[in-house]
Enzyme design. Structure first.
Site, PDB file in Angstrom:
ATOM      1  N   SER A 145      36.054   6.136 -11.226  1.00  0.00           N
ATOM      2  CA  SER A 145      36.338   7.307 -10.391  1.00  0.00           C
ATOM      3  C   SER A 145      35.101   8.180 -10.222  1.00  0.00           C
ATOM      4  O   SER A 145      34.747   8.566  -9.109  1.00  0.00           O
ATOM      5  CB  SER A 145      37.477   8.125 -11.018  1.00  0.00           C
ATOM      6  OG  SER A 145      37.651   9.345 -10.338  1.00  0.00           O
ATOM      7  N   ASN A 146      34.403   8.476 -11.322  1.00  0.00           N
ATOM      8  CA  ASN A 146      33.269   9.407 -11.204  1.00  0.00           C
ATOM      9  C   ASN A 146      32.124   8.799 -10.392  1.00  0.00           C
ATOM     10  O   ASN A 146      31.417   9.510  -9.679  1.00  0.00           O
ATOM     11  CB  ASN A 146      32.822   9.906 -12.588  1.00  0.00           C
ATOM     12  CG  ASN A 146      32.001   8.912 -13.351  1.00  0.00           C
ATOM     13  OD1 ASN A 146      30.784   8.833 -13.191  1.00  0.00           O
ATOM     14  ND2 ASN A 146      32.641   8.129 -14.205  1.00  0.00           N
ATOM     15  N   THR A 155      39.505  14.609 -15.103  1.00  0.00           N
ATOM     16  CA  THR A 155      38.174  15.128 -15.446  1.00  0.00           C
ATOM     17  C   THR A 155      37.056  14.587 -14.553  1.00  0.00           C
ATOM     18  O   THR A 155      35.928  15.075 -14.623  1.00  0.00           O
ATOM     19  CB  THR A 155      37.819  14.781 -16.904  1.00  0.00           C
ATOM     20  OG1 THR A 155      37.790  13.357 -17.046  1.00  0.00           O
ATOM     21  CG2 THR A 155      38.802  15.391 -17.885  1.00  0.00           C
ATOM     22  N   GLU A 181      43.442   7.570 -16.455  1.00  0.00           N
ATOM     23  CA  GLU A 181      43.414   8.931 -16.993  1.00  0.00           C
ATOM     24  C   GLU A 181      44.620   9.743 -16.513  1.00  0.00           C
ATOM     25  O   GLU A 181      45.239  10.473 -17.289  1.00  0.00           O
ATOM     26  CB  GLU A 181      42.115   9.653 -16.610  1.00  0.00           C
ATOM     27  CG  GLU A 181      42.021  11.019 -17.289  1.00  0.00           C
ATOM     28  CD  GLU A 181      40.850  11.868 -16.829  1.00  0.00           C
ATOM     29  OE1 GLU A 181      40.999  13.106 -16.828  1.00  0.00           O
ATOM     30  OE2 GLU A 181      39.793  11.310 -16.487  1.00  0.00           O
ATOM     31  N   SER A 196      29.653   5.836 -16.786  1.00  0.00           N
ATOM     32  CA  SER A 196      29.883   4.644 -17.611  1.00  0.00           C
ATOM     33  C   SER A 196      28.853   3.541 -17.340  1.00  0.00           C
ATOM     34  O   SER A 196      29.022   2.412 -17.769  1.00  0.00           O
ATOM     35  CB  SER A 196      31.307   4.116 -17.404  1.00  0.00           C
ATOM     36  OG  SER A 196      31.652   4.103 -16.042  1.00  0.00           O
ATOM     37  N   HIS A 225      45.266   5.888 -11.633  1.00  0.00           N
ATOM     38  CA  HIS A 225      44.067   5.887 -12.480  1.00  0.00           C
ATOM     39  C   HIS A 225      44.536   6.034 -13.929  1.00  0.00           C
ATOM     40  O   HIS A 225      45.438   6.823 -14.206  1.00  0.00           O
ATOM     41  CB  HIS A 225      43.126   7.029 -12.104  1.00  0.00           C
ATOM     42  CG  HIS A 225      41.806   6.962 -12.814  1.00  0.00           C
ATOM     43  ND1 HIS A 225      41.637   7.395 -14.112  1.00  0.00           N
ATOM     44  CD2 HIS A 225      40.591   6.468 -12.419  1.00  0.00           C
ATOM     45  CE1 HIS A 225      40.376   7.184 -14.482  1.00  0.00           C
ATOM     46  NE2 HIS A 225      39.723   6.624 -13.474  1.00  0.00           N
ATOM     47  N   CYS A 267      38.260  10.282 -24.568  1.00  0.00           N
ATOM     48  CA  CYS A 267      37.206  11.299 -24.519  1.00  0.00           C
ATOM     49  C   CYS A 267      37.781  12.641 -24.962  1.00  0.00           C
ATOM     50  O   CYS A 267      38.858  13.034 -24.496  1.00  0.00           O
ATOM     51  CB  CYS A 267      36.669  11.418 -23.098  1.00  0.00           C
ATOM     52  SG  CYS A 267      35.531  12.801 -22.915  1.00  0.00           S
ATOM     53  N   CYS A 291      27.583   9.344 -20.470  1.00  0.00           N
ATOM     54  CA  CYS A 291      27.913  10.680 -20.965  1.00  0.00           C
ATOM     55  C   CYS A 291      28.331  10.543 -22.430  1.00  0.00           C
ATOM     56  O   CYS A 291      28.486   9.435 -22.951  1.00  0.00           O
ATOM     57  CB  CYS A 291      29.045  11.292 -20.153  1.00  0.00           C
ATOM     58  SG  CYS A 291      30.596  10.363 -20.309  1.00  0.00           S
ATOM     59  N   HIS A 308      34.940   2.103 -17.601  1.00  0.00           N
ATOM     60  CA  HIS A 308      34.970   1.302 -16.377  1.00  0.00           C
ATOM     61  C   HIS A 308      33.573   0.780 -16.027  1.00  0.00           C
ATOM     62  O   HIS A 308      32.883   1.317 -15.149  1.00  0.00           O
ATOM     63  CB  HIS A 308      35.557   2.125 -15.227  1.00  0.00           C
ATOM     64  CG  HIS A 308      37.048   2.231 -15.302  1.00  0.00           C
ATOM     65  ND1 HIS A 308      37.774   3.229 -14.697  1.00  0.00           N
ATOM     66  CD2 HIS A 308      37.962   1.446 -15.920  1.00  0.00           C
ATOM     67  CE1 HIS A 308      39.068   3.054 -14.945  1.00  0.00           C
ATOM     68  NE2 HIS A 308      39.196   1.977 -15.691  1.00  0.00           N
TER      69      HIS A 308
END
EC number: 1.17.7.4
Length: 316
Positions: A229-230, A170, A131, A273, A129, A101, A17, A46
């Site tokens: 996470s994503n 996010t 973030e 990532s 986490h 970000c 991204c 990550h």
């Protein structure tokens, strides 16, 4: 011996991204500007392959700022950091660059704005986490309360039910977060939400592409790191959307071929990532075993780009 035919569905968007792209660029450009070593607090993104590539170029990854010498530049990762970290870097007169970000920074600004208006914050996110730690660390201890599940909403203790707001990490599951937000609004009707969804465009787009692909795929491979996470959310979304088997793989070598026995179609996607190089590696591994027909399932076109910090732009 002829290979078994197989349809390979490729999700689009997938992989890198704009925030990840920017963070990696910041490390590479800092190395060009100041030479090695350049220090990075926490993994810049990550993904082990990305981190190892930057290490080879002269980046040194540390977990805490005290591990960095004061006379070398330090970069804060894309996930964001608590306010205490840049404050410590400034006190030590270090050169520091923030690769947070911009969409995470937006959440930080939001949290600060609500706090300035006297509201206590609730954060929807995953404990530990980076973030979540970074966002909660924008405000003094106790000003941000963490909820991870709908069940947490029932037990969270707020100061004043009429003076609260919420923000989210996010990279969460869009659907799971919607359930938590609904529970918060039911328990606290006065709660103030973000102007615009905190879950970022890239997380949302990758999840939507997986939902569209899942009904066609007998199995799904998500290229990404176990601490991403994503990427982990993409595995969950695929399974929920009806894909019988979804596996997270860092590299082609991690594919569990036994679990894929008998499948006629495989869906492939990647977390934000994961570089395209690793996606190609996975596709090549499938091509070696099957006679593949590739079909792309595209649900959005991304053309977002984030600028690097001004101090590096002269080096472009």
């Amino acid at each position: 011996m002829s290979k078994t035919p197989l349809t390979l569905y490729l999700a689009a968007p997938r992989g890198f991204c704009a925030g990840v792209d920017r963070a990696i660029k910041i490390v590479e450009m800092a190395l060009q500007k100041w030479g090695a070593p350049v220090y990075v607090r926490h993994e810049i993104v990550h993904n082990k392959f990305v981190v190892d590539g930057l290490k080879a170029k002269g980046a040194v990854f540390v977990e805490e700022l005290h591990e960095c010498p004061a006379d070398r530049p330090v970069i804060f990762s894309a996930h964001g950091v608590p306010k205490s970290v840049p404050a410590e870097a400034a006190a030590r007169r270090m050169i520091y660059l923030d690769a947070t970000c911009p969409l995470v920074s937006k959440v930080h600004i939001e949290a600060q704005r609500h706090a300035d208006n006297g509201l206590q914050m609730i954060m929807i996110g995953h404990k530990d986490h980076p973030e979540t730690i970074g966002t909660m660390g924008q405000l003094p201890e106790g000003e941000v309360l963490l909820v991870e599940t709908v069940l947490d909403v029932a037990t969270v203790q707020v100061r004043d039910e009429t003076r609260i707001a919420f923000v989210t990490q996010t990279t969460l599951s869009v659907d799971d977060t919607a359930d938590i937000v609904a529970a918060l609004k039911t328990r606290f009707p006065a709660i103030v939400g973000p102007h615009k969804e905190d879950i970022c465009y890239a997380t949302t787009n990758r999840q939507e592409a997986v939902k569209a692909m899942a009904p066609y795929a007998d199995a799904m491979l998500v290229v990404g790191a176990p601490n991403s996470s994503n990427s982990r959310r993409l595995v969950e979304v695929g399974a929920k959307a009806g894909c019988a088997y979804a596996q997270l793989v860092q590299r082609a070598a991690d594919i569990d071929w036994r679990a894929l026995k008998g499948v006629n179609s495989i869906g492939v996607t990647a977390g934000a990532s994961a570089p395209e190089e690793l996606i190609d590696e996975v596709i090549d591994a499938i091509r070696q075993r099957y006679d593949i027909t590739i079909r792309t399932i595209e649900t959005a076109v991304e053309n977002v780009e984030f600028k690097v910090p001004r101090t590096l732009r002269a080096a472009e």
